[in-house]
Design a protein around this motif. Structure first.
Motif, PDB file in Angstrom:
ATOM      1  N   VAL A  55       0.905  -1.309  -0.148  1.00  0.00           N
ATOM      2  CA  VAL A  55      -0.025   0.057  -0.010  1.00  0.00           C
ATOM      3  C   VAL A  55       0.845   1.409   0.000  1.00  0.00           C
ATOM      4  CG1 VAL A  55      -1.672   1.472   1.328  1.00  0.00           C
ATOM      5  CG2 VAL A  55      -1.895  -1.125   0.768  1.00  0.00           C
ATOM      6  N   ASN A  56       1.898   1.289   0.776  1.00  0.00           N
ATOM      7  CA  ASN A  56       2.718   2.518   0.886  1.00  0.00           C
ATOM      8  C   ASN A  56       3.444   2.711  -0.411  1.00  0.00           C
ATOM      9  OD1 ASN A  56       2.045   3.178   3.725  1.00  0.00           O
ATOM     10  ND2 ASN A  56       3.623   1.760   4.427  1.00  0.00           N
ATOM     11  N   SER A  57       3.947   1.653  -1.124  1.00  0.00           N
ATOM     12  CA  SER A  57       4.584   1.796  -2.212  1.00  0.00           C
ATOM     13  C   SER A  57       3.512   2.390  -3.274  1.00  0.00           C
ATOM     14  CB  SER A  57       5.214   0.711  -2.572  1.00  0.00           C
ATOM     15  OG  SER A  57       4.590  -0.358  -3.111  1.00  0.00           O
ATOM     16  N   LYS A  58       2.490   1.907  -3.470  1.00  0.00           N
ATOM     17  CA  LYS A  58       1.567   2.417  -4.214  1.00  0.00           C
ATOM     18  C   LYS A  58       1.128   3.776  -4.137  1.00  0.00           C
ATOM     19  CE  LYS A  58       1.357  -1.615  -6.351  1.00  0.00           C
ATOM     20  NZ  LYS A  58       2.336  -1.838  -7.525  1.00  0.00           N
ATOM     21  N   LEU A  59       1.027   4.067  -2.889  1.00  0.00           N
ATOM     22  CA  LEU A  59       0.675   5.629  -2.418  1.00  0.00           C
ATOM     23  C   LEU A  59       1.635   6.547  -2.894  1.00  0.00           C
ATOM     24  CD1 LEU A  59      -1.119   5.242   1.033  1.00  0.00           C
ATOM     25  CD2 LEU A  59      -2.297   5.439  -1.226  1.00  0.00           C
ATOM     26  N   ARG A  60       3.035   6.108  -2.759  1.00  0.00           N
ATOM     27  CA  ARG A  60       4.071   6.876  -2.904  1.00  0.00           C
ATOM     28  C   ARG A  60       4.179   7.019  -4.428  1.00  0.00           C
ATOM     29  NH1 ARG A  60       6.636   3.591   0.906  1.00  0.00           N
ATOM     30  NH2 ARG A  60       7.944   2.411  -0.515  1.00  0.00           N
ATOM     31  N   GLU A  61       3.771   5.886  -5.345  1.00  0.00           N
ATOM     32  CA  GLU A  61       3.891   6.228  -6.713  1.00  0.00           C
ATOM     33  C   GLU A  61       2.757   7.281  -7.198  1.00  0.00           C
ATOM     34  OE1 GLU A  61       3.193   2.411  -8.836  1.00  0.00           O
ATOM     35  OE2 GLU A  61       4.928   1.512  -7.820  1.00  0.00           O
ATOM     36  N   GLY A  62       1.528   7.594  -6.444  1.00  0.00           N
ATOM     37  CA  GLY A  62       0.687   8.444  -6.945  1.00  0.00           C
ATOM     38  C   GLY A  62      -0.713   7.827  -6.758  1.00  0.00           C
ATOM     39  N   TRP A  63      -0.936   6.599  -6.436  1.00  0.00           N
ATOM     40  CA  TRP A  63      -2.223   6.328  -6.418  1.00  0.00           C
ATOM     41  C   TRP A  63      -3.029   6.949  -5.013  1.00  0.00           C
ATOM     42  CZ3 TRP A  63      -4.229   3.255 -10.137  1.00  0.00           C
ATOM     43  CH2 TRP A  63      -3.311   2.820 -11.215  1.00  0.00           C
ATOM     44  N   GLU A  64      -4.189   7.216  -5.229  1.00  0.00           N
ATOM     45  CA  GLU A  64      -4.989   7.660  -4.103  1.00  0.00           C
ATOM     46  C   GLU A  64      -6.259   7.008  -4.016  1.00  0.00           C
ATOM     47  OE1 GLU A  64      -7.446  11.441  -6.052  1.00  0.00           O
ATOM     48  OE2 GLU A  64      -5.189  11.599  -5.514  1.00  0.00           O
ATOM     49  N   PRO A  65      -6.575   6.675  -2.844  1.00  0.00           N
ATOM     50  CA  PRO A  65      -7.859   5.602  -2.432  1.00  0.00           C
ATOM     51  C   PRO A  65      -9.092   6.660  -2.915  1.00  0.00           C
ATOM     52  CG  PRO A  65      -6.648   5.755  -0.768  1.00  0.00           C
ATOM     53  CD  PRO A  65      -5.803   6.959  -1.646  1.00  0.00           C
ATOM     54  N   VAL A  66     -10.045   5.678  -3.645  1.00  0.00           N
ATOM     55  CA  VAL A  66     -11.360   6.047  -3.945  1.00  0.00           C
ATOM     56  C   VAL A  66     -12.268   6.144  -3.036  1.00  0.00           C
ATOM     57  CG1 VAL A  66     -13.159   6.007  -5.766  1.00  0.00           C
ATOM     58  CG2 VAL A  66     -10.840   5.819  -6.494  1.00  0.00           C
ATOM     59  N   ARG A  67     -12.659   6.993  -2.457  1.00  0.00           N
ATOM     60  CA  ARG A  67     -14.045   7.035  -1.430  1.00  0.00           C
ATOM     61  C   ARG A  67     -15.366   6.740  -2.168  1.00  0.00           C
ATOM     62  NH1 ARG A  67     -12.040   7.677   3.076  1.00  0.00           N
ATOM     63  NH2 ARG A  67     -14.156   8.132   4.186  1.00  0.00           N
ATOM     64  N   LYS A  68     -16.213   6.146  -1.120  1.00  0.00           N
ATOM     65  CA  LYS A  68     -17.579   5.555  -1.550  1.00  0.00           C
ATOM     66  C   LYS A  68     -18.567   6.819  -1.873  1.00  0.00           C
ATOM     67  CE  LYS A  68     -21.507   3.384  -1.945  1.00  0.00           C
ATOM     68  NZ  LYS A  68     -22.409   3.738  -2.994  1.00  0.00           N
ATOM     69  N   ASP A  69     -18.218   8.011  -0.941  1.00  0.00           N
ATOM     70  CA  ASP A  69     -18.878   9.085  -1.126  1.00  0.00           C
ATOM     71  C   ASP A  69     -18.678  10.074  -2.183  1.00  0.00           C
ATOM     72  OD1 ASP A  69     -16.600  10.204  -0.110  1.00  0.00           O
ATOM     73  OD2 ASP A  69     -17.157  10.972   1.654  1.00  0.00           O
ATOM     74  N   GLU A  70     -17.717   9.831  -2.916  1.00  0.00           N
ATOM     75  CA  GLU A  70     -17.451  10.577  -4.363  1.00  0.00           C
ATOM     76  C   GLU A  70     -18.337   9.778  -5.343  1.00  0.00           C
ATOM     77  OE1 GLU A  70     -13.197  10.424  -5.352  1.00  0.00           O
ATOM     78  OE2 GLU A  70     -12.740  10.367  -3.278  1.00  0.00           O
ATOM     79  N   TYR A  71     -19.117   8.665  -5.118  1.00  0.00           N
ATOM     80  CA  TYR A  71     -19.904   8.142  -6.009  1.00  0.00           C
ATOM     81  C   TYR A  71     -21.298   7.815  -5.330  1.00  0.00           C
ATOM     82  CZ  TYR A  71     -15.754   7.713  -9.161  1.00  0.00           C
ATOM     83  OH  TYR A  71     -14.869   8.007  -9.914  1.00  0.00           O
ATOM     84  N   PRO A  72     -22.138   8.544  -5.092  1.00  0.00           N
ATOM     85  CA  PRO A  72     -23.120   8.179  -4.067  1.00  0.00           C
ATOM     86  C   PRO A  72     -24.372   7.373  -4.870  1.00  0.00           C
ATOM     87  CG  PRO A  72     -23.133  10.742  -5.018  1.00  0.00           C
ATOM     88  CD  PRO A  72     -21.980   9.963  -5.406  1.00  0.00           C
ATOM     89  N   ASP A  73     -24.391   7.434  -6.179  1.00  0.00           N
ATOM     90  CA  ASP A  73     -25.210   6.704  -7.088  1.00  0.00           C
ATOM     91  C   ASP A  73     -24.745   5.318  -7.314  1.00  0.00           C
ATOM     92  OD1 ASP A  73     -26.907   8.946  -6.942  1.00  0.00           O
ATOM     93  OD2 ASP A  73     -26.096   9.606  -8.982  1.00  0.00           O
ATOM     94  N   TYR A  74     -23.395   4.834  -7.070  1.00  0.00           N
ATOM     95  CA  TYR A  74     -22.891   3.734  -7.348  1.00  0.00           C
ATOM     96  C   TYR A  74     -22.962   2.835  -6.304  1.00  0.00           C
ATOM     97  CZ  TYR A  74     -20.040   0.178  -9.612  1.00  0.00           C
ATOM     98  OH  TYR A  74     -19.468  -0.908 -10.138  1.00  0.00           O
ATOM     99  N   GLU A  75     -23.489   1.794  -6.235  1.00  0.00           N
ATOM    100  CA  GLU A  75     -23.496   0.597  -5.299  1.00  0.00           C
ATOM    101  C   GLU A  75     -22.084  -0.060  -5.306  1.00  0.00           C
ATOM    102  OE1 GLU A  75     -25.206  -0.537  -1.851  1.00  0.00           O
ATOM    103  OE2 GLU A  75     -26.183   1.134  -3.063  1.00  0.00           O
ATOM    104  N   ALA A  76     -21.375  -0.042  -4.282  1.00  0.00           N
ATOM    105  CA  ALA A  76     -20.096  -0.554  -4.269  1.00  0.00           C
ATOM    106  C   ALA A  76     -19.940  -1.025  -2.843  1.00  0.00           C
ATOM    107  CB  ALA A  76     -19.042   0.438  -4.749  1.00  0.00           C
ATOM    108  N   PRO A  77     -19.164  -2.148  -2.454  1.00  0.00           N
ATOM    109  CA  PRO A  77     -18.626  -2.474  -1.031  1.00  0.00           C
ATOM    110  C   PRO A  77     -17.703  -1.569  -0.486  1.00  0.00           C
ATOM    111  CG  PRO A  77     -17.787  -4.092  -2.649  1.00  0.00           C
ATOM    112  CD  PRO A  77     -18.804  -3.164  -3.238  1.00  0.00           C
TER     113      PRO A  77
END
Length: 153
Positions: A55-77
């Motif tokens: 996780v730390n290596s991916k975050l240092r590469e520039g990946w950022e987590p996608v939060r559920k509240d960014e997609y209120p109409d999308y049903e996702a776990p």
């Protein structure tokens, strides 16, 4: 005189719904990324243990987590607890995004590294060459779909 015709709007194909055939659901379905970004699933745990190094290596590469509240109409776990609570996640993976430009730069970087390594391997191979037994370095690949190499008439 009353108009008894069906309005044209109600007779269009758009209003007809067709049944789609059943298919098993995808466990890694993801909402479409915003324009200029790419989504990817990143491993946060393996066999019940956190994978902090990955996780730390991916975050240092520039990946950022996608939060559920960014997609209120999308049903996702989502991840229910811990550091990544509220992030779209499934079975030890979390959904992340990165700008397309960063992906292209990363691809170009690793492509250059691969070419450098192949050049080094070729030079090392040619260094071992003996004049009585020259080494031919032919890198060609061929795709065939059955049959022989010669056409039979």
């Amino acid at each position: 005189m009353a108009d008894t015709r069906t309005p044209r709007k109600s007779a269009t194909r758009e209003n007809e719904t067709r049944r789609t055939p059943w298919a098993p659901p995808s466990h890694l379905a993801a909402p479409p990324p915003p324009e200029g970004f790419v989504h990817r699933w990143i491993r946060v745990a393996m066999r019940g243990e956190e994978d902090k190094m990955n996780v730390n290596s991916k975050l240092r590469e520039g990946w950022e987590p996608v939060r559920k509240d960014e997609y209120p109409d999308y049903e996702a776990p989502t991840i229910d607890e811990g550091r990544y609570e509220g992030v779209i996640g499934q079975g030890g993976l979390m959904l992340c995004r990165i700008p397309v430009e960063t992906v292209e730069e990363r691809t170009a970087y690793y492509g250059g590294r691969t070419r450098e390594q192949m050049t080094a391997v070729d030079q090392d191979l040619m260094k071992e060459q003996h004049p009585s037994m020259p080494i031919q370095n032919d890198r060609q690949s061929r795709v065939t779909f059955g049959g022989s190499r010669r056409d039979s008439n």
